[in-house]
Design an enzyme around this catalytic site. Structure first.
Site, PDB file in Angstrom:
ATOM      1  CG  HIS B 440      -0.529   0.033   2.584  1.00  0.00           C
ATOM      2  ND1 HIS B 440      -1.322   0.314   3.335  1.00  0.00           N
ATOM      3  CD2 HIS B 440       0.599  -0.194   2.966  1.00  0.00           C
ATOM      4  CE1 HIS B 440      -0.608   0.442   4.713  1.00  0.00           C
ATOM      5  NE2 HIS B 440       0.742   0.284   4.244  1.00  0.00           N
ATOM      6  CD  GLU B 441      -0.183   6.104   1.592  1.00  0.00           C
ATOM      7  OE1 GLU B 441       0.517   6.609   0.522  1.00  0.00           O
ATOM      8  OE2 GLU B 441      -1.236   6.297   2.037  1.00  0.00           O
TER       9      GLU B 441
END
Lengths: 598, 598
Positions: B440-441
């Site tokens: 994620h990110e």
């Protein structure tokens, strides 16, 4: 559900790399042919796909439970195992006259690999039973074979290996389970075991535990360990079941993965008498177990490979289907998105997986093929050499896939992005399941000590010399092919590095074993990568032969093998240089670190 | 329950490495002192230990459920978050006049790290809220701040970041959610989002979604993305809640780990009107989001660090307590077993974890300290330079801990042996939780493209030159200390390698970006290891200073730092050589591999 295998690869390994067909020239396998081998694979693949794979996720989500009386699990497990046993797979390697298929070990391992790929948790029950049956077959008395082996081979009984105890863990020297002789020649067992896979369930009529225990008054440590058959239900001489033995399930262990397989804590002789039968002679239990350890460890490696393989196939299918993003040179957001397999970094993650899983597969099948040579090799020397080579390669066959095919599973998740982290896709389960493999059947660290402290130097380095000779054969062959000559040279260097490192460490193993063994894992990894480079060059040679045969339909497949070989030599093998440097420096950072400084 | 932090290390990082106390000389932090900083840490540690850590496992075992109407979760989550909000932690970095504590970012990140260590799943709710509030604080109108920021800062409202869509994933260019202008200046949102963390729950009165969407008629691709505030319940001008907005939870996503945080699929404007407010100007949404991305990515890195840290502390405690086996030189099975921390290979696994997690911690805190410099730096140049350095290091702060502190979690499991694989011990959960962080990110691969394709070469390599100058300062200082001069030389070589590689690849980035970027992940890893070698040398310098001060009670601690530094330079930094070789060779194995050959 995604595919459980690339059959083209499996047949490539068996028939183009390992020449498995030639085994049919040995008397034991004379009634077999390539056709019967393929038929076995067909049966296994169909059964694994239809009976094992469909409940893989369900078994993970609904792990076995214990209400204090009975172990319950989803019914699909029993159905799948009934089909497996009915098809005769447990006895696959055993003699025709025992109801077996008399298959080479390499073929049984190939067939079993498909069940592992489909559902490693369900497949564990029969594979433990097979290992158990092999011990009784090899070391049990005729009476024991009649009472236990026969029902094990048909799947009426299932088996376990009950070694580990809470206070001892890997240090079998410290087990405290005792076996006290009874007047009738039997023994009374007393003690506790932990992490016993398949230690309780209702999948079979009976469970045959093979238990390591100490006979009071025997020598201390591992020299006082004996092996016992301890059935859940006692077996009468006519084969019928008698009263329940006092083997108590004291609890199920809840694991991160591999949840379909019960992992148990067992108490022997806690309240009543728990009767066991000695296998072979007293105090030789560990050596009997070690005899079977090679196959068990290759089996663990194969399980790690297949979890990696399944994840590879799943992420490959996903990468082919999933559109996302554009080429680095295309800045036009109106153009359609491309399949993620077009992205170099996704292809890197696929190539890495391919190199790990197809390499691991080739290694485990090669080792299984060696097991055959130890059984039906042409003459005493061939048999002995196969045994030596197998001893040396077993720590690699166990540990290398456990490490790198787990990494493959992580890459399979990564290719899926956020989806890969969800339980809606299969790859996260493979990753969880596979994390067990560096732990059981001898941890990574223990494999390293076994390799550097024993296997690499045993008989004055005899096994290592044999291995080097095998590698040199491959190098010589590859040198003759301009497309592979570069790899041949690099493999030669890597092999030389292993020898130089052993030369540097060898004297220290005698003078200061603590220092010499401190970084043994690095040797395991460096030797492992060298073995795999060799395994990949063997595959590349077979691929070149295939291309020369000119089968156009197969060209893409062979080019894939060559690309994976190239990837391994460029991205992986060079890692060994740093490992060797560190090994030869006899770095003592870990030894000098004080516990209070952590 | 095991410890959530080594407070000695945290204070070492803050006060001996980063000189955080000097920030109190800046006007903004003039009312703070080392004592107020320590008091914040005390409060955070106590609350994290008492309110967050105890339900970490329970939240994993009882993940949130959705019955089609409401999301339910264990009550401990809400209780913990109430305490967190009541203590004022959400507004910790904000101005006194907004009810904040006006703390430096490095102190808030230090305090928040303790909650992440204790329970990353529960901690995610306020941290997403903080990120959300930061965006509105920076780019929202005064009216939006009044309506949304104030209740966000007290925790009455929670926030999300709603970027990802099913058909686009990381390719934000391809989002299709639309925002159509209404007559009153508001917008009507329509579209679907996926993987929205904390996207629905009943933990707060309202949920403020920050949604990326496209205004019809705008430019295609990322240049047409705008940012909207979309509340779950509309907010009246007087701050009271109005009718429910049409934000529909279409499903919860079930994850491998991080289970305490709801991960949602959301539909906007499916049946009725879903009203949103434009933040800032149209079509600038992505740049607003990117402004906050540095902190969000450091936050992800910090989360990865803390999961690794917690696992390290757990395995350290286990290794100290668990007796098993004997020294390699002791063959007497009657001797008592030793603690496994006495085994070199266990110490290797502890040292590796220490190097990864304390290194990652130092890096993330250093980056947080840089964020402070971008806010209160001494003059325009200092502020600009801190910003450049931060841009360059953010991909490392995000990706390096996500990779290596996950590896630390794997080592923590391995030290526990079979126990580590069970859910009876905490380490398997840390491993599962941490596997999210490379995804994620911005995935690992995307961080690599960001680093090599943009950050490393931006402004003619200005950020890289700044970084090199910082490293040279450390090298110069270390050269003066005979105990560290060797590391200084090795760091200089590693830094030179980064420069040489960029020199080799630089021209190709322009002429053939596909080839130049194909192996970008290797650059991410090589640069990452170089950064960490620098970070470790900084710690070693601080440890030497500490030893020179002669605090006897701390000597073991400082020697531990020196040992971990040594370990990193011997075991880890040399890996970069192979990565650089491969990078400079512009290896095209992944590019030339044909999809049909997999």
């Amino acid at each position: 559900m995604n595919a459980i295998i690339n059959r083209r690869d499996l047949e490539f390994q068996l028939f183009e790399v390992l020449d498995t067909e030639s085994l049919t020239a040995r008397p034991r396998y004379a009634e077999h042919s390539k056709e019967t081998f393929l038929a076995v694979l067909d049966t296994a693949e169909a059964m694994a796909t239809e009976k094992f794979a469909p409940h893989n996720r369900k078994a993970d989500e609904h792990e076995p439970t214990f209400d204090g009386q009975r172990v319950s699990m989803i019914p699909e497990v029993k159905e799948a195992l009934k089909a497996f046993c009915d098809a005769g797979f447990i006895a696959a390697a055993h003699d025709f006259e025992r109801g077996g298929m008399q298959l080479p070990v390499v073929m049984t391992q190939a067939a079993f690999s498909l069940f592992k790929s489909a559902n490693v948790g369900t497949a564990a029950y029969p594979f433990l039973t097979i290992g158990n049956a092999n011990v009784i077959h090899r070391f049990g008395s005729e009476a024991q074979k009649k009472k236990y082996l026969e029902p094990l081979l048909t799947g009426r009984f299932f088996g376990t290996m009950a070694l580990t105890e809470p206070q001892a863990g890997s240090s079998l020297s410290d087990i405290t389970t005792t076996a006290t002789p009874n007047a009738d020649g039997s023994y009374s067992l007393s003690g506790n075991k932990i992490f016993i896979s398949a230690g309780d369930h209702e999948l079979s009529e009976n469970i045959v535990h093979l238990v390591l225990a100490k006979i009071p008054g025997g020598p201390p440590g591992v020299k006082g360990i004996s092996l016992f058959i301890v059935p859940k239900f006692r077996v009468n001489d006519d084969g019928t079941l008698g009263q329940k033995n006092d083997v108590t399930l004291t609890g199920l262990i809840h694991k991160m993965g591999y949840r379909g397989t019960t992992s148990t804590m067992l108490a022997f002789g806690e309240k009543e008498q728990c009767v066991g039968e000695l296998v072979g002679e007293p105090h030789k239990g560990l050596s009997y177990m070690f005899h079977m350890m090679n196959e068990a460890r290759i089996g663990v490696g194969m399980g790690a490979v297949m979890l990696g393989y399944r994840g590879y196939l799943a992420s490959l299918a996903y990468a082919q289907e999933r559109p996302q993003g554009r080429a680095p040179t295309n800045k036009n957001p109106v153009d359609p998105q491309i399949s993620i397999i077009e992205h170099a970094d996704v292809r890197r993650m696929l190539l890495a997986q391919k190199a790990y899983v197809e390499g691991g597969y080739a290694l485990c099948l090669y080792c299984a093929r060696l097991v055959d040579e130890t059984k039906v090799g042409a003459g005493e020397t061939a048999i002995q050499e196969a045994g030596l080579l197998l001893d040396l390669l077993t720590p690699i066959a166990k540990s290398w896939p456990s490490q790198w095919c787990l990494e493959a599973n992580s890459l399979a998740i990564q290719i899926h992005g956020g989806y890969g982290y969800t339980r809606e896709y299969p790859v996260e389960q493979f990753y969880r399941d596979n994390r067990l493999n560096p732990i059981h059947e001898g941890t990574h660290g223990i494999q390293a000590l076994d390799l550097l402290g024993r296997k690499a130097i045993m008989n004055n380095g005899a096994a290592m010399k044999l291995f080097a000779a095998e590698v040199q054969k491959t190098i010589a062959e590859a040198k003759a092919d301009p497309a592979l000559a570069g790899y041949a040279a690099e493999l030669g260097t890597a092999l030389g590095d292993v020898a130089s490192t052993l030369q540097a460490i060898g004297p220290v193993l005698a003078s200061n074993p603590t220092l010499a063994l401190a970084n043994a894992v690095l040797f395991l990894e460096a030797f492992g990568h060298t073995v795999l480079a060799w395994i990949w060059l063997r595959q590349a040679l077979a691929a070149q032969r295939g291309l020369q045969r000119g089968a156009a339909a197969d060209a893409a497949f062979y080019h894939g093998k060559l690309a994976a070989c190239r990837w391994f030599y460029r991205w992986e093998l060079p890692k060994t240089r740093q490992w060797h440097e560190l090994l030869r420096s006899l770095d003592d950072t870990t030894l000098t670190m004080k516990p209070e400084s952590f």
